[in-house]
Design a protein around this motif. Sequence first.
Motif, PDB file in Angstrom:
ATOM      1  N   UNK A 110       0.835  -1.209   0.000  1.00 15.80           N
ATOM      2  CA  UNK A 110       0.000   0.000   0.000  1.00 15.80           C
ATOM      3  C   UNK A 110       0.866   1.255   0.000  1.00 15.80           C
ATOM      4  N   UNK A 111       1.926   1.258   0.822  1.00 24.35           N
ATOM      5  CA  UNK A 111       2.817   2.420   0.886  1.00 24.35           C
ATOM      6  C   UNK A 111       3.508   2.631  -0.459  1.00 24.35           C
ATOM      7  N   UNK A 112       3.947   1.533  -1.065  1.00 25.65           N
ATOM      8  CA  UNK A 112       4.604   1.626  -2.367  1.00 25.65           C
ATOM      9  C   UNK A 112       3.656   2.237  -3.395  1.00 25.65           C
ATOM     10  N   UNK A 113       2.400   1.791  -3.364  1.00 24.32           N
ATOM     11  CA  UNK A 113       1.415   2.331  -4.307  1.00 24.32           C
ATOM     12  C   UNK A 113       1.169   3.816  -4.041  1.00 24.32           C
ATOM     13  N   UNK A 114       1.034   4.192  -2.761  1.00 22.37           N
ATOM     14  CA  UNK A 114       0.797   5.601  -2.427  1.00 22.37           C
ATOM     15  C   UNK A 114       1.951   6.481  -2.893  1.00 22.37           C
ATOM     16  N   UNK A 115       3.193   6.006  -2.653  1.00 18.36           N
ATOM     17  CA  UNK A 115       4.372   6.775  -3.063  1.00 18.36           C
ATOM     18  C   UNK A 115       4.439   6.919  -4.581  1.00 18.36           C
ATOM     19  N   UNK A 116       4.184   5.808  -5.289  1.00 23.12           N
ATOM     20  CA  UNK A 116       4.232   5.846  -6.747  1.00 23.12           C
ATOM     21  C   UNK A 116       3.095   6.691  -7.317  1.00 23.12           C
ATOM     22  N   UNK A 117       1.960   6.651  -6.671  1.00 19.32           N
ATOM     23  CA  UNK A 117       0.829   7.450  -7.128  1.00 19.32           C
ATOM     24  C   UNK A 117       1.113   8.937  -6.943  1.00 19.32           C
ATOM     25  N   UNK A 118       1.799   9.279  -5.838  1.00 18.07           N
ATOM     26  CA  UNK A 118       2.197  10.669  -5.616  1.00 18.07           C
ATOM     27  C   UNK A 118       3.193  11.104  -6.689  1.00 18.07           C
ATOM     28  N   UNK A 119       4.119  10.192  -7.045  1.00 17.86           N
ATOM     29  CA  UNK A 119       5.088  10.486  -8.104  1.00 17.86           C
ATOM     30  C   UNK A 119       4.367  10.666  -9.443  1.00 17.86           C
ATOM     31  N   UNK A 120       3.355   9.845  -9.665  1.00 20.34           N
ATOM     32  CA  UNK A 120       2.563   9.952 -10.893  1.00 20.34           C
ATOM     33  C   UNK A 120       1.863  11.311 -10.961  1.00 20.34           C
ATOM     34  N   UNK A 121       1.353  11.773  -9.842  1.00 16.49           N
ATOM     35  CA  UNK A 121       0.697  13.085  -9.789  1.00 16.49           C
ATOM     36  C   UNK A 121       1.689  14.201 -10.112  1.00 16.49           C
ATOM     37  N   UNK A 122       2.898  14.080  -9.543  1.00 10.45           N
ATOM     38  CA  UNK A 122       3.932  15.096  -9.826  1.00 10.45           C
ATOM     39  C   UNK A 122       4.321  15.094 -11.304  1.00 10.45           C
ATOM     40  N   UNK A 179       4.811   7.664 -18.126  1.00  8.83           N
ATOM     41  CA  UNK A 179       4.380   6.311 -18.489  1.00  8.83           C
ATOM     42  C   UNK A 179       4.984   5.280 -17.537  1.00  8.83           C
ATOM     43  N   UNK A 180       6.281   5.477 -17.206  1.00 10.26           N
ATOM     44  CA  UNK A 180       6.952   4.557 -16.282  1.00 10.26           C
ATOM     45  C   UNK A 180       6.299   4.581 -14.907  1.00 10.26           C
ATOM     46  N   UNK A 181       6.007   5.798 -14.414  1.00  9.16           N
ATOM     47  CA  UNK A 181       5.364   5.933 -13.104  1.00  9.16           C
ATOM     48  C   UNK A 181       3.990   5.283 -13.097  1.00  9.16           C
ATOM     49  N   UNK A 182       3.259   5.480 -14.197  1.00 10.83           N
ATOM     50  CA  UNK A 182       1.910   4.915 -14.288  1.00 10.83           C
ATOM     51  C   UNK A 182       1.976   3.385 -14.266  1.00 10.83           C
ATOM     52  N   UNK A 183       2.945   2.818 -15.002  1.00 11.66           N
ATOM     53  CA  UNK A 183       3.089   1.355 -15.048  1.00 11.66           C
ATOM     54  C   UNK A 183       3.478   0.803 -13.672  1.00 11.66           C
ATOM     55  N   UNK A 184       4.410   1.499 -12.983  1.00 10.24           N
ATOM     56  CA  UNK A 184       4.844   1.046 -11.660  1.00 10.24           C
ATOM     57  C   UNK A 184       3.695   1.105 -10.663  1.00 10.24           C
ATOM     58  N   UNK A 185       2.920   2.185 -10.730  1.00  9.45           N
ATOM     59  CA  UNK A 185       1.783   2.326  -9.814  1.00  9.45           C
ATOM     60  C   UNK A 185       0.749   1.235 -10.068  1.00  9.45           C
TER      61      UNK A 185
END
Length: 321
Positions: free
Chosen positions: A62-74, A143-149
């Motif tokens: 969950x934390x990994x997803x939240x962090x990656x989702x924040x990166x995706x937003x940025x 695209x990379x951030x979206x795939x990781x999330x």
Amino acid sequence: MPVAAGLVLAALLLPLLPVGGASAEPKPTIAEAKKKLEKLNHEADEIVEKYNQAGEKLKRAKKKYRDLNADLTRQNAKVSGLRKELVTMAVSTYQVGGLTGWEGLFTQPDPGAMLSGLATVDQMSASRAQSLNAFDEANEALRTSRDKAKTALAEADETRDELAEEKAKADKMVKAQTKLLRELGAFRTGDPSSTGIAYTGPASGNARSALDFAFAQVGKPYQYGGTGPGGWDCSGLVQAAWRAGGVSLPRTTWEQWSWGAGRKVSLDDLQPGDLIFSEGLGHVSLYAGDGQIVHAPQTGDVVKVVSLSSYGRRLVGAVRP
């Protein structure tokens, strides 16, 4: 066969026939029930440990997803900003690069002014190329951030299913333990509001703080997956106790044992505050000194202080935080 002889034969066979068509299962003796409970407790240690591990895995996912989702937003914000920049530049290029603009540039009477104008166009082209490159790179990062999330979200869903599966096993085990303990008249509900007892042992420093906390939990119920304040499992109690002692321990017994890889001590050289692990790493307790331990044993019991000799589990080693 004469009727009288038949009645005699029936009377002789009657005690051998099961009542109601089936024989009642004999109730286990206290010794047999205790042996069965010991086996259940050992199995429960392993099941609860797996449940805790799945829970920690879900938290990390969950934390990994939240962090990656924040990166995706940025990254989205960065791409949007660069897109606006490119639109502004395109409009500006069109205005400067029209016939009027270019005609004015090449009909300058002053050669120096014409060269200066050409340099401005070159700089504008270079800036445009740089912005285009930045936009492409940002899009690729997006695209990379979206795939990781997306992958992290799938991992979280998978671990959530794994947690549910382990919880179902633990619930079943708890039901079996509770039934047997009630049959033995040994089920203890505990008091979630218990204020425990005072620690009067030989510990000092951080270990003293850890044991003060652990002893203050005495009387509270064992609860698998419990991290307080009203109920504890073994590793949850140890983690919270040493947090009070200023040391951050992992959540599960396996992780605590791994964390202490370079801190292991001999069982013959125990000091107050040491973590004592059972065989299979399904259970952990705190050494309190003077041959005693404090721990959260298993379902149907409470946090308590017992002698190490009566621990009832085979030991594998100890760790000194």
